[in-house]
Design an enzyme around this catalytic site. Structure first.
Site, mmCIF file in Angstrom:
data_model
loop_
_atom_site.group_PDB
_atom_site.id
_atom_site.type_symbol
_atom_site.label_atom_id
_atom_site.label_comp_id
_atom_site.label_asym_id
_atom_site.label_seq_id
_atom_site.Cartn_x
_atom_site.Cartn_y
_atom_site.Cartn_z
ATOM 1 N N LYS A 166 13.382 -11.275 -20.640
ATOM 2 C CA LYS A 166 14.023 -11.055 -20.132
ATOM 3 C C LYS A 166 15.498 -9.424 -20.603
ATOM 4 C CE LYS A 166 16.971 -12.177 -15.895
ATOM 5 N NZ LYS A 166 17.160 -13.089 -14.676
ATOM 6 N N SER A 222 16.437 -13.917 -10.589
ATOM 7 C CA SER A 222 16.836 -12.805 -10.897
ATOM 8 C C SER A 222 15.559 -12.143 -12.181
ATOM 9 C CB SER A 222 17.891 -11.975 -11.304
ATOM 10 O OG SER A 222 18.218 -13.007 -12.421
ATOM 11 N N SER A 234 17.871 -18.445 -10.552
ATOM 12 C CA SER A 234 16.681 -16.958 -11.438
ATOM 13 C C SER A 234 15.368 -17.416 -12.221
ATOM 14 C CB SER A 234 17.430 -16.071 -12.477
ATOM 15 O OG SER A 234 18.624 -15.101 -10.839
HETATM 16 N N1 GLN Z 1 19.958 -15.624 -7.387
HETATM 17 C C1 GLN Z 1 21.194 -15.746 -7.932
HETATM 18 C C2 GLN Z 1 21.592 -14.505 -7.685
HETATM 19 O O1 GLN Z 1 22.043 -13.759 -6.781
HETATM 20 C C3 GLN Z 1 20.835 -16.456 -8.775
HETATM 21 C C4 GLN Z 1 20.807 -15.585 -9.657
HETATM 22 C C5 GLN Z 1 20.467 -16.202 -11.160
HETATM 23 O O2 GLN Z 1 20.163 -16.925 -11.963
HETATM 24 N N2 GLN Z 1 21.030 -15.735 -12.455
HETATM 25 O O3 GLN Z 1 22.793 -14.706 -7.935
#
Ligand code: GLN
Length: 492
Positions: free
Chosen positions: A80, A155, A179
């Protein structure tokens, strides 16, 4: 020869170790696959073909010299783009870091290199890991290999899509609120969030430091456990790193694969069942999986976690607050983008122009929310209150784990949604993490494992375990996998 891109990491490592294939052949097969499909999937922001082939050659040389190879030597991996990689572009999918080549490797990347894994490139994500669909990447979305009109989750959508599209057998994700697990669920792959502090944050571009947790993504539970064992463990360069060895997650995954959960007590969170927004198809697939777990010998009971309903609001105060502080470092001076530096404008103007140009709408929304929540006069009402809720949620977990060994739930309330269908309303996007956020606030490990299909799209089951009981979570996940099998997407 069988298609090397279809093999698991475990199988690839075995074939390389036995000399049946070379690491270079394996790497070339994956680079070819990326060349063939990534224009349609867009899992990668950067492919480092040269670096990958160099790493593969080094493994082949070591093998030829009779050196002992680690369990993942020669296995390709996608990382990532939020982890720093020395000399390799790292953007966190933001314009503000465009062109930045970090001078150092994240600890996780360092460990991946030492283990002889072959880094294929950097994967797409929501900008600074804020989002649930990868639509907030400044470089365009990633498409779900199951249906290119749908999101791959976020994400870490790039990492999950790379697995589902057979572009890589392993990937690294980061999980602040879901994410790793949510993209795993909607792409039919496995994603594990280790215990907070069980994997190093050194070199991870910070979003919300008290929640950010890097972890493994794979197509099987055993592969995820192997990767976890390679990247995990204490790091003196991260002050929140747990000074304890990683539990034996590989042995746990192997034990779980025998399919016997006799004596294991699993808890269904009562409050999750009443939450609005769960799709009937997801609930049905989850129910079938619960039946499968019962057949494997597990005892499934209901438990109450009364404060879980406040997890989403608490998270959306804590995470933006921490992000507003962490992202202050992108000032147009130290990294990447600089806008309007004409020799006339003041430092403050350049900084402001750079941040305006460099950050996307969702990142700006979070910075503003967080700055507000932390401002004097509002701190107690918002940030302070959210921290108290966080404590209550942790106590719910502790109380639940006095009654059961692990908690299970669907990973997400809904399957992969069509691109563009939730971007107009941030709250609809935030709902994707309804079931994943509580374990981030608590800090315990949680994994998503495929459990079936709903209208032809993958559904994930989440296993949440007590802190430092990562092995238990792998055991349950591997047992379920042995009963329901892995999912294969339609051909691209
Ligand atoms: N979808 C969540 C957010 O927007 C979690 C994102 C993540 O785990 N990096 O914050």
């Amino acid at each position: 020869m069988a298609d090397l891109t279809r093999l698991t990491a475990t199988e690839i490592a075995a074939r390389i170790a036995s000399g049946e294939v070379s690491a270079v052949e394996v790497t070339e097969a994956h680079l070819d696959r990326i060349a063939a499909v990534d224009e349609r999937v867009h899992a990668f922001l950067h492919v480092d073909a040269e670096g990958a082939l160099d790493a593969a050659r080094a493994v082949d040389t070591r093998r030829a010299a009779g050196e002992e190879l680690g369990p993942l030597a020669g296995v390709p991996i996608a990382v990532k783009d939020v982890l720093t990689t020395r000399g390799v572009p790292t953007t966190a999918a933001s314009r503000i870091l465009e062109g930045w080549r970090p001078p150092y490797d994240a600890t996780i990347v360092e460990r991946l290199r030492a283990a002889g894994t072959v880094m294929l490139g950097k994967t797409n994500m929501d900008e600074f890991a804020m989002g649930s669909s990868t639509e907030y990447s400044a470089y365009g979305p990633t498409f779900n290999p199951w249906d290119l009109g749908r999101i791959p989750g976020g994400s870490g959508g790039g990492s999950a899509a790379a697995l589902a599209a057979y572009e890589a057998p392993l990937a690294i994700g980061t999980d602040t609120g879901g994410s790793i697990r949510q993209p795993g669920a909607v792409t039919g792959t496995v994603g594990a969030k280790p215990t907070y502090g069980g994997t190093s944050r050194y070199g991870l571009i910070a979003f919300s430091s008290s929640l950010d947790t890097p972890g493994p993504c794979a197509r099987t539970v055993l592969d995820a456990a192997l990767l976890h064992s390679v990247i995990g463990g204490h790091d003196p360069r991260d002050s929140t790193s747990v000074p304890q060895p990683v539990p034996d997650v590989v042995a746990a995954a192997r034990a779980g694969a025998a399919g016997d959960l006799t004596g294991m007590r699993l808890g269904l969170v009562r409050e999750f069942a009443t939450e609005a927004g769960g799709e009937p198809g997801v609930t049905a697939a989850f129910r079938d999986a619960v039946d499968a777990l019962t057949k494997l010998g597990a005892e499934v009971v209901e438990v109450s976690c009364p404060h879980f309903e406040y997890a989403l609001p608490a998270y959306y105060l804590i995470a933006p607050s921490e992000c507003s502080s962490n992202l202050a470092r992108f000032d147009g001076v130290r990294f990447g983008l600089r806008t309007g530096d004409d020799g006339v404008r003041s430092l403050e103007e350049v900084m402001s122009l750079t941040r305006d140009m460099g950050f996307g709408a969702e990142v700006k929304r979070r910075i503003m929310l967080g700055t507000y929540a932390l401002s004097s006069g509002y701190y107690d009402a918002y940030y302070g209150q959210a921290q108290k809720v966080r404590t209550l949620i942790s106590r719910d977990f502790t109380a639940a784990f006095e009654q059961v060994d692990a908690l299970i739930s669907p990973t997400t309330p809904f399957v992969a949604f069509p691109l563009g269908s939730r971007t107009a309303d941030p709250y609809q996007m935030y709902l994707a993490d309804l079931f994943t956020i509580p374990s981030n606030l608590y800090g315990g490990p949680a994994i998503s494992v495929p459990c079936g299909l709903s209208e032809g799209l993958p559904v994930g089951l989440q296993v949440m375990a007590p802190t430092m009981a990562d092995d238990r979570m792998y055991r349950v996940a591997a047992a379920l996998e042995s009963a329901v099998g892995t999912l294969t997407p339609p051909a691209l």
